[in-house]
Structures are given as C-alpha cells and as structure tokens.
Design a protein around this motif. Structure first.
Motif, mmCIF file in Angstrom:
data_model
loop_
_atom_site.group_PDB
_atom_site.id
_atom_site.type_symbol
_atom_site.label_atom_id
_atom_site.label_comp_id
_atom_site.label_asym_id
_atom_site.label_seq_id
_atom_site.Cartn_x
_atom_site.Cartn_y
_atom_site.Cartn_z
ATOM 1 N N GLY A 62 -25.958 22.585 -25.716
ATOM 2 C CA GLY A 62 -26.350 23.914 -25.261
ATOM 3 C C GLY A 62 -26.229 24.173 -23.774
ATOM 4 O O GLY A 62 -26.146 25.336 -23.352
ATOM 5 N N LEU A 63 -26.210 23.133 -22.967
ATOM 6 C CA LEU A 63 -26.194 23.317 -21.516
ATOM 7 C C LEU A 63 -25.005 24.163 -21.067
ATOM 8 O O LEU A 63 -25.170 25.171 -20.359
ATOM 9 C CB LEU A 63 -26.172 21.955 -20.821
ATOM 10 C CG LEU A 63 -26.250 21.975 -19.289
ATOM 11 C CD1 LEU A 63 -27.555 22.591 -18.829
ATOM 12 C CD2 LEU A 63 -26.102 20.557 -18.740
ATOM 13 N N VAL A 64 -23.815 23.782 -21.487
ATOM 14 C CA VAL A 64 -22.613 24.532 -21.092
ATOM 15 C C VAL A 64 -22.617 25.917 -21.711
ATOM 16 O O VAL A 64 -22.143 26.893 -21.100
ATOM 17 C CB VAL A 64 -21.344 23.753 -21.505
ATOM 18 C CG1 VAL A 64 -20.085 24.544 -21.149
ATOM 19 C CG2 VAL A 64 -21.313 22.391 -20.817
ATOM 20 N N PHE A 65 -23.155 26.040 -22.913
ATOM 21 C CA PHE A 65 -23.256 27.337 -23.584
ATOM 22 C C PHE A 65 -24.037 28.334 -22.735
ATOM 23 O O PHE A 65 -23.603 29.482 -22.529
ATOM 24 C CB PHE A 65 -23.919 27.145 -24.945
ATOM 25 C CG PHE A 65 -24.256 28.414 -25.667
ATOM 26 C CD1 PHE A 65 -23.261 29.320 -26.031
ATOM 27 C CD2 PHE A 65 -25.573 28.711 -26.003
ATOM 28 C CE1 PHE A 65 -23.581 30.494 -26.715
ATOM 29 C CE2 PHE A 65 -25.894 29.873 -26.676
ATOM 30 C CZ PHE A 65 -24.908 30.773 -27.034
ATOM 31 N N PHE A 66 -25.186 27.920 -22.225
ATOM 32 C CA PHE A 66 -26.004 28.816 -21.404
ATOM 33 C C PHE A 66 -25.335 29.096 -20.059
ATOM 34 O O PHE A 66 -25.450 30.215 -19.527
ATOM 35 C CB PHE A 66 -27.396 28.217 -21.196
ATOM 36 C CG PHE A 66 -28.215 28.139 -22.456
ATOM 37 C CD1 PHE A 66 -28.523 29.280 -23.169
ATOM 38 C CD2 PHE A 66 -28.666 26.917 -22.929
ATOM 39 C CE1 PHE A 66 -29.269 29.226 -24.337
ATOM 40 C CE2 PHE A 66 -29.414 26.848 -24.098
ATOM 41 C CZ PHE A 66 -29.707 27.998 -24.806
ATOM 42 N N GLU A 67 -24.648 28.132 -19.527
ATOM 43 C CA GLU A 67 -23.942 28.348 -18.258
ATOM 44 C C GLU A 67 -22.814 29.373 -18.420
ATOM 45 O O GLU A 67 -22.630 30.253 -17.577
ATOM 46 C CB GLU A 67 -23.374 27.024 -17.746
ATOM 47 C CG GLU A 67 -24.420 26.042 -17.264
ATOM 48 C CD GLU A 67 -23.794 24.723 -16.828
ATOM 49 O OE1 GLU A 67 -22.541 24.593 -16.905
ATOM 50 O OE2 GLU A 67 -24.536 23.814 -16.413
ATOM 51 N N MET A 68 -22.079 29.265 -19.504
ATOM 52 C CA MET A 68 -20.924 30.136 -19.710
ATOM 53 C C MET A 68 -21.331 31.556 -20.107
ATOM 54 O O MET A 68 -20.826 32.528 -19.568
ATOM 55 C CB MET A 68 -20.004 29.538 -20.781
ATOM 56 C CG MET A 68 -19.306 28.243 -20.364
ATOM 57 S SD MET A 68 -18.361 27.506 -21.719
ATOM 58 C CE MET A 68 -17.221 28.841 -22.103
ATOM 59 N N LYS A 69 -22.254 31.676 -21.062
ATOM 60 C CA LYS A 69 -22.560 33.006 -21.599
ATOM 61 C C LYS A 69 -23.447 33.813 -20.658
ATOM 62 O O LYS A 69 -23.257 35.033 -20.525
ATOM 63 C CB LYS A 69 -23.230 32.871 -22.971
ATOM 64 C CG LYS A 69 -23.501 34.227 -23.630
ATOM 65 C CD LYS A 69 -23.862 34.111 -25.092
ATOM 66 C CE LYS A 69 -24.060 35.506 -25.688
ATOM 67 N NZ LYS A 69 -24.325 35.469 -27.143
ATOM 68 N N TRP A 70 -24.411 33.180 -20.028
ATOM 69 C CA TRP A 70 -25.350 33.917 -19.172
ATOM 70 C C TRP A 70 -25.115 33.635 -17.685
ATOM 71 O O TRP A 70 -25.920 34.066 -16.856
ATOM 72 C CB TRP A 70 -26.790 33.585 -19.559
ATOM 73 C CG TRP A 70 -27.236 34.314 -20.796
ATOM 74 C CD1 TRP A 70 -27.742 35.587 -20.864
ATOM 75 C CD2 TRP A 70 -27.212 33.827 -22.139
ATOM 76 N NE1 TRP A 70 -28.042 35.921 -22.155
ATOM 77 C CE2 TRP A 70 -27.723 34.861 -22.977
ATOM 78 C CE3 TRP A 70 -26.809 32.639 -22.729
ATOM 79 C CZ2 TRP A 70 -27.842 34.727 -24.346
ATOM 80 C CZ3 TRP A 70 -26.921 32.499 -24.103
ATOM 81 C CH2 TRP A 70 -27.431 33.528 -24.901
ATOM 82 N N ASP A 71 -24.054 32.929 -17.362
ATOM 83 C CA ASP A 71 -23.688 32.656 -15.975
ATOM 84 C C ASP A 71 -24.855 32.036 -15.201
ATOM 85 O O ASP A 71 -25.180 32.445 -14.085
ATOM 86 C CB ASP A 71 -23.222 33.954 -15.293
ATOM 87 C CG ASP A 71 -22.496 33.662 -13.979
ATOM 88 O OD1 ASP A 71 -21.929 32.560 -13.856
ATOM 89 O OD2 ASP A 71 -22.516 34.526 -13.088
ATOM 90 N N LEU A 72 -25.488 31.016 -15.823
ATOM 91 C CA LEU A 72 -26.618 30.345 -15.199
ATOM 92 C C LEU A 72 -26.146 29.129 -14.411
ATOM 93 O O LEU A 72 -25.129 28.524 -14.740
ATOM 94 C CB LEU A 72 -27.620 29.900 -16.266
ATOM 95 C CG LEU A 72 -28.282 31.005 -17.114
ATOM 96 C CD1 LEU A 72 -29.127 30.379 -18.215
ATOM 97 C CD2 LEU A 72 -29.130 31.924 -16.245
#
Length: 268
Positions: free
Chosen positions: A71-81
């Motif tokens: 999930g880490l990369v998922f949150f970085e990519m989708k929500w630009d975190l």
C-alpha cells in the motif's frame, strides 16, 4: 531477536503456570475418565462449519495483509503523499486494531452473534477497498474504517472454532486453520505483486475485492449451515451461556454414572 527471546520466555512461563494449574486444580483427575486420544485422521470428521470458517479466514486476510504490504506506493501515487505520510496512513490498520480489538472482543463476548459480526466486518472491509479504489476521498477514512472492521472480524471469527471442535482437538483445528491462512497469504502475496507490476493498483484492488466477496459468500453459507445445526455460532451471549452450562451438566452426569460401577467394584 529480542522480541523472539521475550516470546520464548513467556512461553516457558505459560507452560509452567499451566502445569501448576493441572496439579492444583487436579484437572487430569476430574470425572475419573480417560483422556481422549488424538489422531490426525480425525480431521476428516471436522464439521462443514469449520471449513467455512477457514475459507473466510484465508479469503479475508489475503485482502488485508498483502494490501498493507503493497500500500505504501499506492498512497504515494494516488494521493501524491510523501513517503512519511504514506507510511503513517498505511500502518493505520494495525494501529487501530491494537486499540480496538480488546474493545470489540468484549462487546462481542457480551452480545454473541459471531456470524453476524463476521459478515459485517467483511462487508465493511469490502466497502473500504471500494472507497480507496474508486474515489479520491481522504484515505484516512478508508484505512481507519478498515482497521475497525479488521478488529471486529478477528474478534468474532477465531473464537468460533472452540464452539464447534471438541476440546482435545482444538490445537489441531487452529493449526490447520493457520496453515490454510499462511498458504493463502504466501500464494496471494506473489500473485498481488505480479498484478501490480503488470496491471497496476486498480486491478489489484478489484482482485482484493473479489476475495472479500468470496469471504462474504462463505459467511452466508456458514450462517445457513449453522442454522441447520441449531444456530450455535450465531446465538446471543446469554442463550449460548445457558446451552454451554447444560452441556457441562450433562457431561458431569455421564461422568458420574461411569464412575459409579468403579466405586462399587472398589468397595467389593
């Protein structure tokens, strides 16, 4: 390593306390009966409800553990975190569960209806995955709710095994259930990684939601199978307590009847 050593020491302490309890309470001598023999072949006599619980276990957890792992990369990519914020959100399921599980466990012990809570936890987790997949709502909402649902399911699912499996076979039953879960996690984690590499996170989320649908179907089948056998798993807490007390009294009566001929033979 330190935590592993600490866990091992706790195991030794637990073994000592259990052995001492056997001696103080004379648990091995209660009823004067012989201990039940355990055979691995007895697994084939485990009820359908046990296998449905195992299906729910693997189908649910493969939609949570691998998701958190990826999930880490998922949150970085989708929500630009940034990585720090994404990591904090990604760990919320376990953080929420650490505090919520004892509370939900207490509430489920007081209310009963374990199958209802299992179905509810699975359905809410499915909704959380759909929220994270198809909307851009703040991911805190989905992850906090998923942590609560995860706590509910764990608190309701695992205790059900002890209600349907004889006491002398509980260790075997939990071992099989854990083995099925670990086999599923190992396989699905590999598949999830391949899906992310080839198709992206949207397809991965749909994959996880499909597994949660399997868990939901198994939950409904578990309810139907349980109803056909008297509804033991979905009883209210008071009704279940009364049933267990009646069963205990019946076992004590049978043990007393079995002991009478031995006492008479000893007198003679």
């Amino acid at each position: 390593v330190g935590m592993c050593v600490f866990s091992m020491l706790c195991s030794f302490v637990l073994a000592y306390l259990d052995k001492r309890a056997d001696r103080v309470l004379k648990r091995g001598k209660v009823g004067g009966g012989e201990e039940e023999e355990i055979h691995i072949k007895d697994v084939r006599h485990f009820p359908l409800t046990f296998w449905l619980i195992s299906v729910i276990c693997v189908a649910y957890y493969v939609a949570v553990f691998p998701f958190v792992g990826l999930g880490l990369v998922f949150f970085e990519m989708k929500w630009d975190l940034d990585p720090s914020s994404a990591n904090a959100i990604n760990s919320l399921v376990y953080i929420i569960s650490a505090g919520a599980s004892p509370v939900f466990g207490f509430l489920i012990d007081r209310s009963g209806k374990n199958i209802f809570w299992v179905i509810l936890g699975t359905g809410v987790t499915l909704g959380c995955h759909a929220l994270l997949c198809f909307t851009f709502l703040n991911p805190l909402v989905g992850m906090i709710t998923m942590g609560m649902a995860y706590s509910v399911l764990a608190s309701a699912l695992w205790p059900m095994v002890s209600l349907i499996i004889p006491e002398h076979q509980i260790g075997t039953a939990y071992g099989i259930m854990q083995a099925i879960q670990n086999l599923g996690l190992a396989t699905i984690s590999l598949v999830a990684g391949l899906i992310v590499d080839s198709s992206g996170y949207l397809v991965l989320e749909v994959f996880f939601m499909a597994w949660l649908c399997v868990a939901l179907v198994a939950g409904v089948l578990l309810y139907l199978a349980d109803v056909a056998k008297g509804g033991r798993l979905n009883m209210g807490a008071r009704q279940r307590r009364e049933m267990l007390e009646e069963e205990k009294a019946e076992k004590e009566r049978i043990a007393a009847m079995a002991q009478e001929p031995r006492e008479k033979a000893a007198i003679n």
